[in-house]
Design an enzyme around this catalytic site. Structure first.
Site, PDB file in Angstrom:
ATOM      1  N   LYS A 213       0.816  -0.997  -0.038  1.00  0.00           N
ATOM      2  CA  LYS A 213      -0.098  -0.126   0.003  1.00  0.00           C
ATOM      3  C   LYS A 213       0.912   1.182   0.125  1.00  0.00           C
ATOM      4  CE  LYS A 213      -4.316  -2.223   2.117  1.00  0.00           C
ATOM      5  NZ  LYS A 213      -5.091  -1.713   0.680  1.00  0.00           N
ATOM      6  N   HIS A 272      -0.395  -7.513   9.165  1.00  0.00           N
ATOM      7  CA  HIS A 272      -0.632  -6.199   8.709  1.00  0.00           C
ATOM      8  C   HIS A 272      -0.110  -5.162   9.690  1.00  0.00           C
ATOM      9  CE1 HIS A 272      -2.592  -8.153   5.480  1.00  0.00           C
ATOM     10  NE2 HIS A 272      -3.816  -8.002   6.100  1.00  0.00           N
TER      11      HIS A 272
END
Length: 797
Positions: A213, A272
């Site tokens: 990301k 994450h």
């Protein structure tokens, strides 16, 4: 022209150089990409698009490609599926439609489907690739195998690739693995060992798509490019707290079989959010472009994380979840799941940079908004004498100061990097990041957008497209190594085990949850800010609450017994220790406290560190009751536990801290080093009459106490104050105070906690003075007091 021959020769040489350059480009080689699970949801949503983006980025740069979709589906169905997916692929907005159509057509020509079920199928695929290379006169650069399949299939596929489908000599192999990478430390280790028998570490690329990301991928470059501004700010003196958040509005419907096995912590936080935490907390290497240096610093950050306790977490579950599980998995009407769909975790990093700074990790389903961000909130050390109306609108030092890596969604709707204008103007690469245009009325984290220097990507990219490019270019720092994976599971597994039977707080979901999931912290403990006033969905039976019981005072082995729920018991023991300390300092000016190691005292140490500011630490001497024969920095060391949970949080003069000398002359607990005698001499010199003011002991399931074991008679009697003993469990060698020395104490407290201690508690209540069988039965201070502290599970079962 005087020398036409020279011009001809020069022209020929230039042409030859140009052709050689083209050939050199071509000779970079051919890359085969094999997508396993090519007909699955992940492949359909992200991976085929990511592979197409790789082709768009690399076409004409010297490599040729072929793309092989593979699955268990029949060849006809698989090819039809892939054809349909390839027709829907999109190009960047700035690419001309004609060029897009041309490149998409080329990609479709290069893509084909294979049914791969057996080793023979993999061998046939390898022969197809080799035949193509020979037919087109290409050199093989490498092969990428992307495992978009469940982990239970990894071993068989890995075996087939290793035996039948490796590239030839001189070509590389890259194997891409999707989470979950195990369920806990043991299963992760087993999976890693299995894969390691087929592939080398440098061949494996474990994907955590969060690392692709754009806002997350910018954390390290941002820290590097703004070193000068951040050097003085990125530490415990200036950072108030760090928030790492991922909120979802969707629930787990349709995925409850996966969610029942993993839950929110394993699904999001262990991977994450922990990966993001290490990017914020790690020490920057000199060269952030070096994958080896970055991965090594991340590993150091993992190892600096303080161990989590049960009270480091708050758990929730949206109200409809259990019903969804019952419906999807045909569970009986009485079934109620304990799987959390919401979790908030308080993490501390035990190093000089981050000591005392809380890191909040939070994620949940069925929440009020979809958003992800990393927020570093700085302490505000300014005072503005003028009225707030006269502050400079966006640059007053009294306004909040923060840096936010906005991962996406939410009110902003796209990735961004936000820096408060009263901090500094950040440097970001202008070719990939641009300033965000003003959006009047938009507020983020309590301030209008105009209060920030705000930057967004010039071109938004999907995380998988970014990571597939990094795989092609061999950038290992965007992926999870085996060492880092296991370090993460070592950190998370004890907490997961301790929470396995915890009942999560129920919440309605969405905006209706109100403030029900708000939480706050005190020291190392996290708790919900508001009590749950009612049970939204009644469980199969209502369990007793701690408030239903008072602290129970009774007798055990003819000595005082205090029994309560764990929190109340620890609070009572900590209060008694503080009272004993105050009394001892008033009487003699000093308080001598001897503490046992192990896990039972950890909540007590944390309680003393965070709740008992009246304890006279400056006049307190801390001694160890026992120690494992390991270096003091070893995680197994009792002193290391004392350091992590107490010493670094209180101000005890260093000359008042007395670790056991187990490591002398580069040896551990050698008789000839006389470490036990040294400790005995130190006690004799500093502790009046060798009588500690308070000794804290535990009781093992075999009846041992301190490091005095039934199988090792040393220290149970005789004149030696400190002895070397042998434990039945590793590490076997120990150093311990002897029973005679313990029994000289003014007060001995024995802390016994947990259901596993119920059996030994019953047994010891019936035996007499038999220290050779049950060392704990020999604890009876000659002129002091013995008090037993037992929680209800140990005492009542």
């Amino acid at each position: 022209m005087k020398h036409p021959g020279w011009w001809k020769m020069l022209t020929v040489a230039m042409c030859m150089a140009f052709v050689a350059c083209l050939q050199a480009q071509e000779l970079q080689g051919h890359v085969s990409v094999i997508l396993l699970g090519a007909t699955g949801d992940l492949a359909k949503k992200y991976l085929w698009q990511g592979l197409f983006q790789l082709y768009l980025d690399e076409v004409g740069k010297g490599y040729s490609f072929s793309f092989h979709g593979a699955a268990l589906t029949s060849t006809k169905q698989g090819q039809e599926f892939i054809t349909k997916v390839l027709e829907s692929l999109s190009c960047p907005e700035d690419m001309a439609p004609g060029r897009c159509a041309q490149l998409r057509g080329q990609f479709q020509q290069l893509s084909q489907y294979h049914r791969l079920r057996t080793s023979e199928d993999y061998m046939a695929l390898s022969k197809d690739i080799e035949a193509q290379l020979e037919h087109e006169g290409l050199r093989e650069a490498g092969r990428v195998f992307y495992f978009s399949v469940p982990p239970f299939a990894y071993a068989d596929i890995a075996r087939s690739i290793n035996s039948s489908c490796r590239p030839g000599p001189g070509a590389w192999l890259r194997v891409v693995l999707e989470k979950p990478f195990g369920h806990d430390r043991l299963s992760a280790q087993q999976l890693a060992t299995e894969l390691g028998s087929f592939f080398r570490e440098e061949e494996m690329y474990r994907v955590d798509h969060y690392l692709g990301k754009q806002a997350v991928a910018q954390i390290l470059p941002f820290r590097d490019q703004n070193r000068k501004a951040l050097d003085g700010l990125w530490n415990r003196h200036h950072v108030e707290r760090v928030e790492i958040i991922m909120k979802e509005t969707v629930d787990a419907e349709g995925r409850t079989s996966f969610y029942e096995e993993y839950g929110v912590i394993r699904d999001v936080l262990q991977n994450h959010l922990t990966e993001v935490l290490t990017l914020v907390a790690m020490e920057l290497p000199d060269n952030v472009s070096s994958p080896e240096a970055v991965l090594q610093r991340k590993l150091q950050a993992f190892r600096a994380l303080r161990g989590l306790q049960k009270d480091s977490a708050v758990l929730g579950q949206y109200q409809a979840y259990s019903e969804q599980v019952r419906r999807e998995q045909q569970k009986p009407a009485s079934f109620h799941s304990l799987t959390p769909t919401f979790a908030g975790i308080l993490v501390h990093v035990d190093n000089l940079r981050w000591e005392g700074v809380p890191f909040f990790l939070m994620s949940g389903k069925a929440l009020d908004e979809r958003v992800g961000y990393v927020r570093i909130l700085f302490r505000n050390q300014a005072y503005c004498a003028q009225n707030e109306k006269r502050w400079v609108a966006d640059q007053s030092p009294c306004l909040p100061r923060q840096i936010v890596f906005y991962i996406g969604h939410g009110e902003l709707g796209s990735p961004a990097v936000l820096v408060s204008r009263n901090l500094f103007r950040p440097a970001l690469p202008s070719e990939s990041w641009q300033e965000v245009e003003g959006r009047p009325g938009l507020h983020l984290f309590g301030r209008p957008l105009s209060d920030y220097y705000a930057y967004s990507p010039v071109r938004e990219q999907d995380a998988y497209s970014v990571l597939i490019s990094h795989i092609f270019h061999g950038r290992k720092d965007s992926f999870i190594t085996t060492e880092n994976l296991l370090a993460s599971w070592v950190f998370w597994t004890p907490l997961l085990d301790s929470l396995a039977h915890e009942v999560p707080r129920l919440y309605p979901g969405g905006a209706e949850s109100g403030h029900l999931l708000d939480f706050e912290f005190s020291g190392t403990q996290l708790r919900f800010s508001r009590p749950q006033l009612e049970q939204l969905v009644p469980g199969p039976g209502s369990a007793p609450k701690p408030s239903d019981f008072q602290v129970l005072r009774a007798k055990y082995r003819e000595s005082p017994l205090i029994s309560a729920w764990p929190d109340e018991l620890i609070a009572q023991l900590a209060a008694d220790i503080e009272a004993a300390a105050v009394w001892a300092v008033q009487r003699s000016g000093e308080f001598h406290l001897a503490l046992s190691g192990g896990s039972s005292p950890v909540p007590l140490l944390q309680q003393l560190a965070t709740r008992h500011y009246g304890l006279p630490w400056a006049h307190t001497h801390l001694w160890l009751v026992d120690e494992r024969c390991v270096p003091l920095r070893d995680p197994e060391s009792n002193f290391q536990g004392l350091q992590a949970h107490l010493l670094q949080h209180v101000r005890v003069p260093h000359y008042n801290v007395h670790p056991m000398p187990v490591h002398l002359h580069q040896r551990l607990c050698a008789e000839e080093d006389r470490g036990a005698q040294m400790y005995a001499s130190e006690i004799s010199a500093l502790v009046a009459d060798s009588s500690f003011d308070l000794v804290l002991l535990g009781m093992g399931t075999d009846g041992h106490t301190a490091s005095l074991f039934p199988q090792s008679p040393a220290g149970l009697e005789g004149t030696q104050p400190v002895v070397l003993t042998r434990s039945p469990s590793k590490p076997h060698q120990r150093m311990s105070l002897s029973l005679p020395l313990i029994n000289r104490a003014r007060k001995v407290a024995v802390l016994v906690m947990g259901r596993l201690k119920r059996e030994i508690t019953m047994l010891v209540s019936r035996v007499g003075h038999e220290p050779k069988k049950w060392p704990i039965s020999g604890v009876l201070p000659s002129s002091g007091q013995l008090v037993w502290y037992m929680d209800y599970e140990a005492f009542l079962g």
